[in-house]
Design an enzyme around this catalytic site. Structure first.
Site, mmCIF file in Angstrom:
data_model
loop_
_atom_site.group_PDB
_atom_site.id
_atom_site.type_symbol
_atom_site.label_atom_id
_atom_site.label_comp_id
_atom_site.label_asym_id
_atom_site.label_seq_id
_atom_site.Cartn_x
_atom_site.Cartn_y
_atom_site.Cartn_z
ATOM 1 N N ASN A 8 -1.971 18.616 -7.204
ATOM 2 C CA ASN A 8 -1.476 19.118 -5.907
ATOM 3 C C ASN A 8 -0.116 19.723 -6.151
ATOM 4 O O ASN A 8 0.523 19.425 -7.158
ATOM 5 C CB ASN A 8 -1.343 17.948 -4.915
ATOM 6 C CG ASN A 8 -0.409 16.866 -5.445
ATOM 7 O OD1 ASN A 8 -0.784 16.055 -6.298
ATOM 8 N ND2 ASN A 8 0.821 16.868 -4.991
ATOM 9 N N HIS A 61 1.153 0.103 -12.639
ATOM 10 C CA HIS A 61 2.321 0.849 -12.150
ATOM 11 C C HIS A 61 3.346 -0.130 -11.588
ATOM 12 O O HIS A 61 2.980 -1.148 -10.997
ATOM 13 C CB HIS A 61 1.919 1.788 -11.017
ATOM 14 C CG HIS A 61 0.796 2.719 -11.338
ATOM 15 N ND1 HIS A 61 -0.514 2.331 -11.296
ATOM 16 C CD2 HIS A 61 0.799 4.025 -11.691
ATOM 17 C CE1 HIS A 61 -1.280 3.356 -11.620
ATOM 18 N NE2 HIS A 61 -0.519 4.391 -11.866
ATOM 19 N N HIS A 99 -4.457 10.432 -1.659
ATOM 20 C CA HIS A 99 -4.943 9.987 -2.972
ATOM 21 C C HIS A 99 -6.365 10.481 -3.251
ATOM 22 O O HIS A 99 -6.693 10.832 -4.392
ATOM 23 C CB HIS A 99 -4.851 8.455 -3.036
ATOM 24 C CG HIS A 99 -5.188 7.867 -4.374
ATOM 25 N ND1 HIS A 99 -4.537 8.234 -5.537
ATOM 26 C CD2 HIS A 99 -6.110 6.938 -4.747
ATOM 27 C CE1 HIS A 99 -5.046 7.546 -6.557
ATOM 28 N NE2 HIS A 99 -6.002 6.759 -6.109
ATOM 29 N N ALA A 110 -2.117 12.166 -13.431
ATOM 30 C CA ALA A 110 -2.208 13.140 -12.350
ATOM 31 C C ALA A 110 -0.784 13.339 -11.850
ATOM 32 O O ALA A 110 -0.041 12.366 -11.719
ATOM 33 C CB ALA A 110 -3.077 12.586 -11.231
ATOM 34 N N MET A 154 4.094 8.998 -10.755
ATOM 35 C CA MET A 154 4.557 7.609 -10.613
ATOM 36 C C MET A 154 4.226 6.734 -11.830
ATOM 37 O O MET A 154 4.196 5.522 -11.726
ATOM 38 C CB MET A 154 3.930 6.990 -9.360
ATOM 39 C CG MET A 154 4.183 7.772 -8.089
ATOM 40 S SD MET A 154 3.231 7.127 -6.718
ATOM 41 C CE MET A 154 3.357 8.490 -5.544
ATOM 42 N N SER A 155 3.955 7.371 -12.966
ATOM 43 C CA SER A 155 3.579 6.566 -14.136
ATOM 44 C C SER A 155 4.310 7.100 -15.372
ATOM 45 O O SER A 155 5.345 7.729 -15.262
ATOM 46 C CB SER A 155 2.067 6.658 -14.345
ATOM 47 O OG SER A 155 1.687 7.977 -14.686
ATOM 48 N N SER A 196 -5.140 8.700 -13.072
ATOM 49 C CA SER A 196 -5.969 8.787 -11.856
ATOM 50 C C SER A 196 -6.957 9.935 -11.925
ATOM 51 O O SER A 196 -6.559 11.082 -12.147
ATOM 52 C CB SER A 196 -5.083 9.112 -10.650
ATOM 53 O OG SER A 196 -4.552 7.979 -10.102
ATOM 54 N N HIS A 204 -8.662 3.650 -10.403
ATOM 55 C CA HIS A 204 -8.259 3.173 -11.732
ATOM 56 C C HIS A 204 -9.198 2.025 -12.079
ATOM 57 O O HIS A 204 -9.186 0.998 -11.415
ATOM 58 C CB HIS A 204 -6.820 2.658 -11.707
ATOM 59 C CG HIS A 204 -5.796 3.747 -11.717
ATOM 60 N ND1 HIS A 204 -5.056 4.043 -12.828
ATOM 61 C CD2 HIS A 204 -5.409 4.607 -10.765
ATOM 62 C CE1 HIS A 204 -4.248 5.054 -12.553
ATOM 63 N NE2 HIS A 204 -4.449 5.405 -11.300
ATOM 64 N N TYR A 260 4.998 0.305 -8.935
ATOM 65 C CA TYR A 260 4.893 0.217 -7.460
ATOM 66 C C TYR A 260 3.860 -0.815 -7.014
ATOM 67 O O TYR A 260 3.808 -1.163 -5.835
ATOM 68 C CB TYR A 260 4.589 1.595 -6.838
ATOM 69 C CG TYR A 260 3.236 2.185 -7.190
ATOM 70 C CD1 TYR A 260 2.058 1.649 -6.697
ATOM 71 C CD2 TYR A 260 3.155 3.288 -8.024
ATOM 72 C CE1 TYR A 260 0.825 2.191 -7.032
ATOM 73 C CE2 TYR A 260 1.936 3.840 -8.361
ATOM 74 C CZ TYR A 260 0.775 3.285 -7.866
ATOM 75 O OH TYR A 260 -0.426 3.812 -8.214
ATOM 76 N N GLU A 261 3.034 -1.317 -7.943
ATOM 77 C CA GLU A 261 2.088 -2.377 -7.580
ATOM 78 C C GLU A 261 2.818 -3.713 -7.414
ATOM 79 O O GLU A 261 2.196 -4.707 -7.024
ATOM 80 C CB GLU A 261 0.984 -2.486 -8.637
ATOM 81 C CG GLU A 261 0.122 -1.225 -8.699
ATOM 82 C CD GLU A 261 -0.951 -1.287 -9.782
ATOM 83 O OE1 GLU A 261 -1.944 -1.998 -9.585
ATOM 84 O OE2 GLU A 261 -0.778 -0.620 -10.821
#
Ligand code: HPA
Length: 273
Positions: free
Chosen positions: A233, A81, A245, A111, A209-210, A28, A59, A83-84
């Site tokens: 962050n 990902h 995001h 990220a 998350m990746s 990201s 993305h 989560y998609e």
């Protein structure tokens, strides 16, 4: 799956025959690295047979063949990902495709939220190892022996030789590059403050998350893997701020010069291995 991968690889090779040595996945906000690629051939994920389209804003969804510092690379700008809502074998399809195209080194970038209290937004972290907190694994199901073993070794999931090269490159680039443990979570929610404390207790330095599923699939295939996180962050609850995001993409872009130098110099050295 093997047949689908073959069709996808055939399509790419029909557009350009190349034998990339290094694959790079851009996380990201880190897609601007594409400007560093010379002699580019750009292929939209949409056009590649059996390749799922990413649904995440920020993305891009492009596969790029070309050269960085004279080394043949293939770059994934935008990743898939779990989560998609995709099955894990779809999430790692692009990694397996890069292996069929001939890479033997994979650079994963992402990220991530800083969990280690010494980190600051904008810092880069070389991934020394990961903790899989997703509850998922891309190798669940019957094993395809053509791809790799049933029980892959993960004791050098991030290859020590590549990590050592990146560390020596980092030393020439200043002192805000760390080495840390990536805790992979499923998402798509950011963590609660209690979860960030738990991750720190477990030994995680950053969270995202990746990357974990891709690293597992790549190790299964026998690829040498390395990775870099861009701290966009601090993890939830560390600072008095909410996470979104857009801010995260913006912070990643601010670290871009540093990130670009690290990748360029590392790729040049990997090209000589
Ligand atoms: N948590 C999880 N994933 C992330 C974060 C975070 O704080 N920042 C960027 N990706």
């Amino acid at each position: 799956m093997y047949e689908k991968l073959g069709k996808a690889a055939q399509y790419i090779q029909s557009i350009k025959t190349s034998k990339p040595k290094i694959g790079i996945v851009l996380g990201s906000g880190l897609g601007v690295f594409v400007d560093q690629i010379e002699d580019k051939t750009i292929i939209a994920y949409n056009d590649i047979p059996h390749f799922k389209k990413t649904t995440v804003e920020g993305h891009e969804g492009r596969l790029i063949l070309g050269k960085v510092k004279g080394v043949e690379v293939v770059v994934l700008q935008g990743r898939l990902h779990a989560y998609e809502g995709l099955p894990m074998d779809e999430v790692v399809f692009p990694i397996r495709l890069l292996a069929i195209l001939g890479i033997n080194i994979l650079i994963l970038t992402n990220a991530a939220g800083g969990v280690n209290l010494n980190y600051r937004p904008g810092d880069l972290v070389l991934i020394a190892d990961h903790i899989n907190l997703t509850g998922k694994n891309p190798l669940i199901g019957p094993n395809n022996n053509q791809m790799g073993p049933r029980f892959p070794d993960m004791s050098h999931a991030y290859h020590p030789e590549l990590l050592a090269i990146m560390k020596s490159v980092s030393q020439s680039l200043g002192n805000n590059i760390h080495e840390g443990i990536y805790a992979g979570v499923l998402g798509p929610t950011y963590e609660t403050p209690a979860e960030i404390k738990m991750i720190r207790t477990l030994g995680g330095d950053m969270v995202g998350m990746s990357t974990v599923a891709e690293c597992i699939a790549a190790n299964h295939l026998g690829l040498k893997v390395c990775g870099v996180s861009c701290i966009t962050n601090m993890g939830s609850g560390i600072l008095d701020q909410k996470l979104n995001h857009d801010d995260i993409k913006h912070e990643a872009q601010k670290a871009m010069n540093h990130f670009t130098s690290l990748l360029n110099l590392s790729i040049e050295k990997f090209g000589k291995l």
